[in-house]
Design an enzyme around this catalytic site. Sequence first.
Site, PDB file in Angstrom:
ATOM      1  N   ARG A 403       0.838  -1.203   0.000  1.00 10.75           N
ATOM      2  CA  ARG A 403       0.000   0.000   0.000  1.00 10.75           C
ATOM      3  C   ARG A 403       0.867   1.245   0.000  1.00 10.75           C
ATOM      4  NH1 ARG A 403      -2.927   3.988   2.726  1.00 10.75           N
ATOM      5  NH2 ARG A 403      -5.090   4.135   2.032  1.00 10.75           N
ATOM      6  N   CYS A 404       1.932   1.239   0.779  1.00  8.18           N
ATOM      7  CA  CYS A 404       2.835   2.391   0.824  1.00  8.18           C
ATOM      8  C   CYS A 404       3.418   2.703  -0.558  1.00  8.18           C
ATOM      9  CB  CYS A 404       3.997   2.123   1.780  1.00  8.18           C
ATOM     10  SG  CYS A 404       3.555   2.041   3.522  1.00  8.18           S
TER      11      CYS A 404
END
Length: 414
Positions: A403-404
Site C-alpha cells: 500500500r505504501c
Amino acid sequence: MIIRVVRRVNLNNIQVYNEIGKLKRVLLHCPGEEIENIVPDYLTRLLFDEIAFLKQAKKEHQQFSDILRNEGVEVLYLTELMAEILQDPEVRKSFLEDFLMEGKVASQGLKEGLLEYFSDKSPMEVVRKSMGGVRKEELKEIKVKQLADMVKNPYPFYLDPIPNLYFQRDPFASIGRGISLNVMFSRTRNRETLFAKYIFDHHPHYKDIPRWYNRDMSHSIEGGDILVLSDKVVAIGISQRTDAVAIEMLAEKLFKSQETFETILAFDIPKTRAYMHLDTVFTMVDYDKFTIYPGIEMPLDVYSLKRGKNHSIDITYEENKLSNILKEYLKLSSVTLIRCGNNDIIAAGREQWSDGSNTLAISPGKVVCYNRNYVTNEALRNHGVEVLEFDSYELSRGRGGPRCMSMPLIRENL
C-alpha cells in the site's frame, strides 16, 4: 510548446471513493539510482534503517507491477509523467529552479553550476538525476565560489538523493475526485511533493484536479495516514507524521466541496517511527474485514469530524471500541479484525516491522502482500481473503509495504 503524451481513456479523472473497489489505475515509482546513493553514515538523514540492494529491489518492484497488470490494473510511473511535462522548456526551467531552492543550494555559483550540469540532459535524465542526487564529484567546476562552497565539508552530495520516492502513497493522496497535496513531516522528504505539484500544475490530464490540502500549508499530513473507507467516510491517522491541525484543515476544505464525504474518523495512533502511518497498522481488505496490528487496539482514541451548520465542523470523541465504530459508520452488521501475526505477539511484532498490516486491496477480498509476512498472510486466507504475494527481501528495508508503494488514481465505485 505542445507536450506529446499517449492518450489514455479518462486519464483526467481522479476517482477514489473506497479502499477495496477494483483498482483501475495506479501510480508507482520503481526505485533507481537514489537507492544506491544511500550510505551508512547518512541513513538517519535519509530516513532509512538499512542499505538496500538496488538490483534485487528492482526485480521485486517488477514483480509487484506485474501482479497489478495481470489483474487488469493500468500502471503509470512517476518518472514518465514528469518526463512528459519537462518537454516544455519553461516548465523544466521552473522545476529546476524550485528543485534547487528546496534542495538548499545556497550559493549562486553552485546553482549556476548545477543548472549547467542539467542543461544537456534529456527530460527523463533530468527526472532520474533529480531523484538520484548529484554527487560532488559529478560537478566538474563551480566558476564563482562563495564561502559555503569553499569550506571543507565531507558530505558527498550537492543534491541529496530521494530514496523514499518509491513509497508513492505519501506525497499526495487521492480522495474522491480530488487530492491532498501533502506537507511531509521531514524536510528530507518534502522535495517528493514537488514532483506531484508539477504534475498537478502542468500535466494536461491532471492540472485541473481539485486540492483538499496543499504543500504550502503549515502542518504536516502524509498519504499513508489517509484511508478512504467509503464514499461517506475517510479515516486519517493522527500520527508521528500527520498533525491533528492538518486533518481539521483538510476536513474544512473537503466538507465545503460538492463531494459526498460526511465524516472523517481521526485515529490517534502512537507517535513513533515503528507505527509511522495509520496504514502500517490498519488497512481495509474487504467490505467488512480489516487488518490491524494488535498494539494499537487498546487503547485507541477515535474522533469523528462531521459537516456542521454554516460550514462548521462538529467534533466528537467516539466512546465505542473500534469494531463498533466501523460498523456504525460503514453501515455493517459485523466487522472482522484480522490481527497481524495471527494473535502471536512475537509474530505480530516481527511482521508489523515488515508491514504485515500494509495490504493493497485490488478488489474486494483480494490483496497484494509481501511474501515474508507468512503468518499474517495465512490469517488473511483463513478469513477468506485471496492473497497475492511477491518477494520482499530488499523493498521492505525501506519500512513500507504494497500500500505504501502505490497511489490509486482510479478505483471502481462500490
